[in-house]
Structures are given as structure tokens and as C-alpha cells.
Design a protein around this motif. Structure first.
Motif, PDB file in Angstrom:
ATOM      1  N   ILE A 159       6.232 -10.229 105.574  1.00  0.00           N
ATOM      2  CA  ILE A 159       6.509 -10.017 103.736  1.00  0.00           C
ATOM      3  C   ILE A 159       6.334 -10.256 102.854  1.00  0.00           C
ATOM      4  CG2 ILE A 159       8.966  -8.554 102.560  1.00  0.00           C
ATOM      5  CD1 ILE A 159      10.069  -8.151 105.265  1.00  0.00           C
ATOM      6  N   ALA A 160       6.355 -11.339 102.627  1.00  0.00           N
ATOM      7  CA  ALA A 160       6.375 -12.492 101.548  1.00  0.00           C
ATOM      8  C   ALA A 160       4.854 -12.236 101.384  1.00  0.00           C
ATOM      9  CB  ALA A 160       6.874 -13.760 101.824  1.00  0.00           C
ATOM     10  N   GLY A 198       2.566 -10.770 102.604  1.00  0.00           N
ATOM     11  CA  GLY A 198       1.983  -8.746 101.868  1.00  0.00           C
ATOM     12  C   GLY A 198       2.401  -8.786 100.907  1.00  0.00           C
ATOM     13  N   LEU A 199       3.492  -9.172  99.676  1.00  0.00           N
ATOM     14  CA  LEU A 199       3.977  -9.192  98.828  1.00  0.00           C
ATOM     15  C   LEU A 199       2.732  -9.758  97.991  1.00  0.00           C
ATOM     16  CD1 LEU A 199       7.408  -8.879  98.450  1.00  0.00           C
ATOM     17  CD2 LEU A 199       5.911  -6.691  98.073  1.00  0.00           C
ATOM     18  N   ILE A 200       2.679 -11.191  98.471  1.00  0.00           N
ATOM     19  CA  ILE A 200       0.923 -11.982  97.265  1.00  0.00           C
ATOM     20  C   ILE A 200       0.351 -11.251  97.770  1.00  0.00           C
ATOM     21  CG2 ILE A 200       0.573 -14.289  97.556  1.00  0.00           C
ATOM     22  CD1 ILE A 200       3.275 -15.795  98.726  1.00  0.00           C
ATOM     23  N   VAL A 234      -0.630  -8.149  97.587  1.00  0.00           N
ATOM     24  CA  VAL A 234      -0.548  -7.358  96.502  1.00  0.00           C
ATOM     25  C   VAL A 234      -0.830  -7.201  95.944  1.00  0.00           C
ATOM     26  CG1 VAL A 234       1.300  -4.973  95.858  1.00  0.00           C
ATOM     27  CG2 VAL A 234       0.421  -5.429  98.390  1.00  0.00           C
ATOM     28  N   ALA A 235       0.009  -8.107  94.862  1.00  0.00           N
ATOM     29  CA  ALA A 235       0.140  -9.166  93.578  1.00  0.00           C
ATOM     30  C   ALA A 235      -1.978  -9.685  93.712  1.00  0.00           C
ATOM     31  CB  ALA A 235       1.101 -10.657  93.921  1.00  0.00           C
TER      32      ALA A 235
END
Length: 304
Positions: A11-12, A14-16, A18-19
Motif C-alpha cells: 500500500i505504501a 502504491g501511494l508513493i 501515485v504521488a
């Protein structure tokens, strides 16, 4: 626990991801805005040569336009050394935000005075566009766009008489953060804020009137915002300019208190305005009629 850490990592990550993608997209959008070229017709302005007109241009440059606030006392542009120990409006030497240096306006080494044509001055001041037809950076042309043809011609006439100052400057360019911010802060790229094809407004008649005060107060919006209800001073110090409508100061001041503040920098409560952020030491060269007209206009502004 291992399963939790695995999912947390996914998840982390993936978020990175996306950012990063979002930053890249914003950077590309901002870069497109920065690199946009403007194909506009520059209306000619008569530039006089007589001493009276040049003196009027000097008054506009120094008192009404406050050009020295960004371009320096001699209009030769600030240097890195001058700005290292204090704020310089419109100046940035940050590789992340970008390198922005108000131009040397004289004919000295590194200055534009020796190469600018009358059309170049009009293009830069009124339209915020450089010689390569791209937008200038942090040049408040969106606030100077309505300068009358007569005042603009007088300004150009004066600028052409400046003594040469040698000040070679680096190339201006916005970095990653600066380009992203152009999407949200239009004033960074002023040409994008201007209707370049709009009909020229009639020249205002000078006098102690609300109409003339509105015309003169155009420079105030550089810091106080378009509605004069407050904004951010264009410096790296993140200083906020106050609301100067009836809801803020000088809404509660008398006219005489307003004049004292603009002449001396001293507000009614005994606070000395910092001339680095509120250039009263430039505006105090305005005539009583000019300050009186601005006062009348401020009285008409609704609480912002």
C-alpha cells in the motif's frame, strides 16, 4: 505480522508511486504553461523625449509603480549578495523553486536598456512577455496592464535615460516546485492572466477622484490581492499583506492617519511598517492629490 507488513509495504509503495506520477503530471502541465509562446499584436505607444515627460515617467517609476522595490535602488537589478541578508521582492535563488532575478533595466553590462526597443518595453510591462514571446516570471504585468498609454510612454522615456549599471545576471528559470506552483498561482506567469486582445481603457483624468484612485491603486494589488482584501507579498519570506478594504486597515483610520502612514510608515497604533514588505518609503513620493484619490477609492471598497 509478516502478512500485515507485506500489505503495508504494498500500500505504501502504491501511494508513493501515485504521488510520483501526480508530481510528474503536474510538472509537465506547469512546464507547458511556462513554455507557452504568445503570438500577440503589440500596440505602439508614443514615447516622448521632452524633459517634462521624462520627469513624469520618473515619478511613475519611483512613486506610483514602485519599480525599485524589485529592480533595486538604481534599477540595475538586485545581486545575490544584496538579497542574502534580507528579502528581495521577486527574487529567488533556489534551485528547487527556481532562479528568478528582477532584470537590470539600465544600459550597463547585463542590462536590457541597451537592447530593448520601445515595443519590447510595452511587451514586457503591459503584457508580461519577453522577447522570445514567452511569459516573464513574477513580473506583475497583470497589475500594470491598465497603465495608460501616456503614463507608459513617459515611463519608457525615463527608463531610456537611466545611468548604466553593470550587473550580469543568471538566466531566469523555474524549477520543479516553481513549475508546479504555476498551475495554482497564476501570478508567477503573468502573461497567462492577461487578456492581451482587450480594448485599451480610456486614460483616466488626474484628480482627487475615486476613479483616479482606482487607477493608481493598481500597484497595491501586487501584494494585497486583486480585491485588496489581503494577499501574500511576492518574496520568499511568506509575509502576508493585510486586508485594506473597509473590513481591515485602513478601514478604521481617518484620512489624516492614512496620509501619515504612507508618508512616515507609522500606523495609528504606533507600529512602524517594514519598508521591505510595505514600501511606504517609495509611496511617500506621491503627491497629496494622488494619495487623496487612493484614500477616496479605498473608502468605496466593500468589506472583503
Amino acid at each position: 505480522m509478516k502478512q500485515f507488513l507485506k500489505w503495508f509495504g504494498l500500500i505504501a509503495g502504491g501511494l508513493i508511486g501515485v504521488a510520483i506520477v501526480l508530481l510528474v503530471v503536474l510538472f509537465l502541465i506547469g512546464s507547458r504553461k511556462v513554455n507557452r509562446t504568445y503570438d500577440i499584436e503589440i500596440a505602439s505607444v508614443a514615447v516622448p523625449t521632452d524633459a517634462e515627460s521624462i520627469a513624469q515617467g520618473k515619478h511613475y517609476v519611483e512613486a506610483l509603480g514602485a519599480c525599485q522595490v524589485c529592480h533595486g535602488q538604481d534599477l540595475g537589478g538586485p545581486t545575490i549578495d544584496e538579497c542574502r541578508d534580507g528579502p528581495c521582492l521577486g527574487f529567488s535563488n533556489d534551485s528547487v523553486f527556481g532562479k528568478v532575478f528582477p532584470k537590470n533595466l539600465t544600459s550597463g553590462s547585463g542590462g536590457i536598456g541597451g537592447v530593448f526597443t520601445d515595443e519590447d518595453y510595452v511587451r514586457a510591462i503591459r503584457h508580461g512577455i519577453s522577447g522570445d514571446n514567452k511569459s516573464l516570471v513574477m513580473m506583475p504585468s497583470d497589475n500594470y496592464n491598465n497603465i495608460s498609454d501616456e503614463d507608459l510612454g513617459n515611463m519608457i522615456a525615463y527608463l531610456k535615460t537611466l545611468p548604466p549599471v553593470d550587473n550580469e545576471q543568471e538566466e531566469v528559470g523555474l524549477g520543479l516546485v516553481g513549475r508546479i506552483l504555476t498551475i495554482f498561482a497564476g501570478g508567477l506567469i503573468p502573461a497567462s492572466q492577461i487578456d492581451h486582445d482587450a480594448a485599451r481603457p480610456p486614460s483616466p483624468e488626474a484628480g482627487v477622484t475615486v476613479e483616479y484612485g482606482e487607477y493608481l491603486s493598481g500597484v497595491c494589488s501586487v501584494c494585497h490581492g486583486d480585491s485588496l482584501s489581503g494577499g501574500e507579498v511576492p518574496s520568499g519570506d511568506r509575509v502576508s499583506a493585510p486586508n485594506i478594504t473597509q473590513e481591515g486597515n485602513p478601514g478604521s483610520w481617518t484620512e489624516s492617519q492614512f496620509l501619515v502612514a504612507l508618508r512616515s510608515g507609522m500606523t495609528p497604533d504606533g507600529t512602524l511598517l517594514d519598508p521591505r514588505f510595505m514600501p511606504w518609503n517609495r509611496f511617500n513620493a506621491m503627491t497629496d492629490d494622488e494619495l487623496g484619490a487612493i484614500w477616496l477609492y479605498l473608502q468605496t471598497l466593500p468589506a472583503g
